[in-house]
Design a protein around this motif. Structure first.
Motif, short mmCIF file in Angstrom:
data_model
loop_
_atom_site.label_atom_id
_atom_site.label_comp_id
_atom_site.label_asym_id
_atom_site.label_seq_id
_atom_site.Cartn_x
_atom_site.Cartn_y
_atom_site.Cartn_z
N GLY A 186 -43.60 24.83 83.68
CA GLY A 186 -43.10 24.78 82.31
C GLY A 186 -43.24 26.09 81.57
N GLU A 187 -44.41 26.66 81.55
CA GLU A 187 -44.67 27.92 80.84
C GLU A 187 -45.36 28.90 81.79
OE1 GLU A 187 -46.82 27.49 77.18
OE2 GLU A 187 -45.87 25.57 76.75
N PRO A 188 -45.18 30.20 81.55
CA PRO A 188 -45.80 31.20 82.42
C PRO A 188 -47.33 31.08 82.51
CG PRO A 188 -44.16 32.25 81.03
CD PRO A 188 -44.29 30.83 80.56
N ARG A 189 -47.98 30.70 81.42
CA ARG A 189 -49.45 30.59 81.49
C ARG A 189 -49.87 29.47 82.43
NH1 ARG A 189 -51.71 27.36 76.40
NH2 ARG A 189 -49.92 26.05 75.99
N TYR A 190 -49.08 28.38 82.48
CA TYR A 190 -49.40 27.31 83.42
C TYR A 190 -49.07 27.71 84.84
CZ TYR A 190 -50.03 24.39 79.32
OH TYR A 190 -50.46 23.87 78.13
N ALA A 191 -48.00 28.47 85.03
CA ALA A 191 -47.67 28.97 86.37
C ALA A 191 -48.80 29.83 86.90
CB ALA A 191 -46.36 29.76 86.33
N ASP A 192 -49.36 30.69 86.05
CA ASP A 192 -50.50 31.52 86.45
C ASP A 192 -51.70 30.67 86.82
OD1 ASP A 192 -48.99 33.78 85.92
OD2 ASP A 192 -49.87 34.10 83.92
N ARG A 193 -51.97 29.68 86.02
CA ARG A 193 -53.12 28.79 86.26
C ARG A 193 -52.93 28.00 87.56
NH1 ARG A 193 -54.79 25.37 81.24
NH2 ARG A 193 -55.10 27.48 80.49
N PHE A 194 -51.73 27.46 87.79
CA PHE A 194 -51.46 26.70 89.02
C PHE A 194 -51.62 27.59 90.25
CE2 PHE A 194 -48.43 23.49 86.77
CZ PHE A 194 -49.52 22.92 86.13
N HIS A 195 -51.12 28.82 90.16
CA HIS A 195 -51.23 29.73 91.29
C HIS A 195 -52.70 30.08 91.55
CE1 HIS A 195 -50.16 32.79 94.17
NE2 HIS A 195 -50.91 33.66 93.51
N TRP B 49 -55.30 28.21 90.89
CA TRP B 49 -55.93 27.03 91.48
C TRP B 49 -55.55 26.89 92.95
CZ3 TRP B 49 -54.53 23.16 87.02
CH2 TRP B 49 -55.39 23.36 85.95
N ALA B 50 -54.30 27.13 93.26
CA ALA B 50 -53.83 27.00 94.65
C ALA B 50 -54.54 28.00 95.55
CB ALA B 50 -52.32 27.18 94.72
N THR B 51 -54.61 29.26 95.12
CA THR B 51 -55.26 30.27 95.95
C THR B 51 -56.77 30.02 96.06
OG1 THR B 51 -55.39 31.79 94.06
CG2 THR B 51 -53.50 32.02 95.53
N THR B 52 -57.38 29.50 95.00
CA THR B 52 -58.79 29.16 95.05
C THR B 52 -59.04 28.03 96.05
OG1 THR B 52 -59.12 29.85 92.76
CG2 THR B 52 -60.77 28.35 93.69
N MET B 53 -58.14 27.04 96.04
CA MET B 53 -58.26 25.91 96.97
C MET B 53 -58.10 26.39 98.42
SD MET B 53 -56.22 22.25 96.85
CE MET B 53 -55.63 22.69 95.26
#
Length: 92
Positions: free
Chosen positions: A33-42, A44-48
């Motif tokens: 939805g928003e760039p800040r959420y895209a950054d957060r999702f990415h 989280w994914a790389t941390t996982m």
């Protein structure tokens, strides 16, 4: 002597993991939805993915990462996450 034999037999009967047993990880992110959420999702994914490699020994070859924008991290993102009804991957 009997106790040694019993102990050895118990040791042989302990469950052991199979040599061919492997772990896999599928990470799917999208709909930010928003760039800040895209950054957060990415993040989280790389941390996982890092945790799976470091803590559980999952190899990079056994990790598939799907994201809404593949150009964000082409080294890690295997494909774009879409609304397709089924996604099939072969880890062979």
């Amino acid at each position: 002597m009997r106790a040694i034999r019993a102990g050895f037999l118990a040791f042989l009967l302990l469950p052991t993991p199979l040599a061919a047993q492997q772990s896999y990880l599928l990470v799917v992110s999208g709909l930010s939805g928003e760039p800040r959420y895209a950054d957060r999702f990415h993040d989280w994914a790389t941390t996982m993915m890092a945790a799976a490699q470091d803590s559980w020994g999952v190899t990079q070859d056994n990790i598939v990462y799907l994201a809404e924008k593949t150009d964000r991290d082409p080294q890690r993102i295997a494909a774009r996450s879409t609304q397709a009804p089924a996604i099939w991957f072969s880890f062979c």
